[in-house]
Enzyme design. Structure first.
Site, short mmCIF file in Angstrom:
data_model
loop_
_atom_site.label_atom_id
_atom_site.label_comp_id
_atom_site.label_asym_id
_atom_site.label_seq_id
_atom_site.Cartn_x
_atom_site.Cartn_y
_atom_site.Cartn_z
N LYS A 145 -21.18 -24.97 -14.79
CA LYS A 145 -22.06 -24.04 -14.09
C LYS A 145 -23.46 -24.62 -13.91
O LYS A 145 -24.18 -24.82 -14.89
CB LYS A 145 -22.14 -22.72 -14.87
CG LYS A 145 -23.03 -21.67 -14.19
CD LYS A 145 -22.47 -21.21 -12.86
CE LYS A 145 -23.33 -20.13 -12.23
NZ LYS A 145 -22.87 -19.78 -10.90
N GLY A 168 -28.46 -15.55 -6.98
CA GLY A 168 -29.73 -15.80 -7.65
C GLY A 168 -30.66 -16.70 -6.85
O GLY A 168 -31.88 -16.58 -6.93
N ASN A 169 -30.08 -17.60 -6.05
CA ASN A 169 -30.91 -18.50 -5.24
C ASN A 169 -31.66 -17.75 -4.14
O ASN A 169 -32.64 -18.26 -3.59
CB ASN A 169 -30.05 -19.60 -4.63
CG ASN A 169 -29.60 -20.61 -5.67
OD1 ASN A 169 -30.42 -21.21 -6.36
ND2 ASN A 169 -28.31 -20.80 -5.81
N LYS A 223 -21.62 -15.15 -11.38
CA LYS A 223 -21.90 -13.78 -10.98
C LYS A 223 -20.85 -13.22 -10.03
O LYS A 223 -20.63 -12.02 -9.98
CB LYS A 223 -23.31 -13.67 -10.38
CG LYS A 223 -23.51 -14.27 -9.01
CD LYS A 223 -23.44 -13.24 -7.89
CE LYS A 223 -23.69 -13.82 -6.53
NZ LYS A 223 -23.18 -15.11 -6.19
N LYS A 255 -16.94 -17.69 -4.64
CA LYS A 255 -17.03 -16.46 -3.84
C LYS A 255 -15.67 -16.12 -3.26
O LYS A 255 -15.22 -14.96 -3.29
CB LYS A 255 -18.07 -16.65 -2.73
CG LYS A 255 -19.49 -16.83 -3.22
CD LYS A 255 -20.43 -17.18 -2.11
CE LYS A 255 -21.87 -17.26 -2.59
NZ LYS A 255 -22.08 -18.25 -3.66
#
Length: 300
Positions: A116, A9-10, A200, A262
């Site tokens: 988060k 998103g960044n 995500k 990740k």
């Protein structure tokens, strides 16, 4: 190959105007993957965007609805940019965004321990004032400043999985589980949203398993994952086994607020079924990475 691409998103910008410009650049490497003959499904984060939406409504809009709004406007920009790039190259494909709910456990311990980060970065002094004024929790995020944190439960299932699978098999490009999906729990009549943001990377991993993808590509700011990051003995990782990656993770090489989720998602997918492979690399290197030429490749 059938691939799921997880886009941060960044990387999408902090304003609508900035995002419209950034997604034009984002579309090019994604269409490179499509042009190579891969079936590409796109997931994306929404940390900055959902925080901005929530702030705009001054907390009066339920967080699940804020997540749905972020899915809609990020998907709108992404699908238009990808469609334009496909058209430019003479590739005829449908591109669609699916507003996606993701099932979580209402008893997930994450609801008692918000972790988060969402929204903008603040100084320590600014964060302390906001905490005093709102009662929200703000924490330091990977050396970049202080951000608001909310619950981040683990995904259990993707509610719209049948629709998504149908579109993928038809050869369409699908943008889905945006921002990790709208977090929902079961109730007597179906599902209801909860105040949370699903990571995500974990949602992308769950989706990749469900649609039986061959590869999960997690895009980040760097070309390769590194151990001893920022130190004199920093070492970039090329091809790594699941067991090796678990060892590095246990040794604390990956920051909780950035690379760790990740790596954990990549490990989960790579060990979920024989032959599945995870790739962590930068957006610009995704095409080379899927060919095995760069990035950090994780396999069983």
């Amino acid at each position: 190959m059938k691939v799921v691409v997880a886009l941060g998103g960044n990387a999408l910008g902090k304003t609508c105007a900035e995002q419209k410009e950034l997604v034009k650049k984002t579309a090019k490497p994604i269409v490179d993957l499509i042009e190579q003959g891969n079936k590409v499904t796109i997931a994306h984060g929404n940390g900055p965007q959902v925080g901005l939406i929530n702030n705009a409504f001054k907390g009066d809009m339920p967080f699940a609805e804020c997540g749905a709004m972020s899915q809609g406007y990020i998907g709108y920009h992404l699908q238009n940019a990808i469609k334009a790039e496909l058209k430019k190259r003479g590739i005829k494909k449908n591109v669609a965004t699916v507003i996606t709910q993701v099932l979580v456990d209402k008893d997930d311990k994450a609801f008692q321990n918000p972790t988060k980060p969402i929204g903008l970065f603040y100084t320590k002094e600014e964060a302390e004032k906001l905490m005093a004024a709102t009662g929200d929790t703000y924490v330091e995020d990977a050396g970049r400043g202080y951000r608001k944190v909310i619950a981040s439960p683990k995904p259990i299932d993707v509610i719209e999985k049948d629709v998504i699978s149908h579109l993928i098999e038809a050869g369409d490009v699908v943008i889905t589980v945006g921002g990790g999906g709208i977090p929902v729990v079961t109730n007597g009549e179906g599902y209801e949203g909860v105040a949370a943001v699903i990571d995500k990377d974990f949602a992308s991993e769950k989706l990749a398993e469900i649609v039986d993808a061959d590869q999960l590509i997690i895009l980040t700011a760097v070309e390769k994952v590194a151990i001893n990051f920022g130190k004199e003995n920093q070492e970039e990782l090329d091809k790594v086994t699941v067991d090796e990656m678990k060892k590095y993770s246990e040794e604390g090489h990956f920051a909780k607020g950035s690379m760790l989720p990740k790596v954990e998602a990549a490990i989960m997918f790579a060990e979920s079924k024989p032959g599945r492979v995870s790739l962590i690399t930068s957006l610009e290197k995704a095409g080379e990475g899927i060919e095995g030429k760069t990035g950090t490749i994780i396999s069983k």
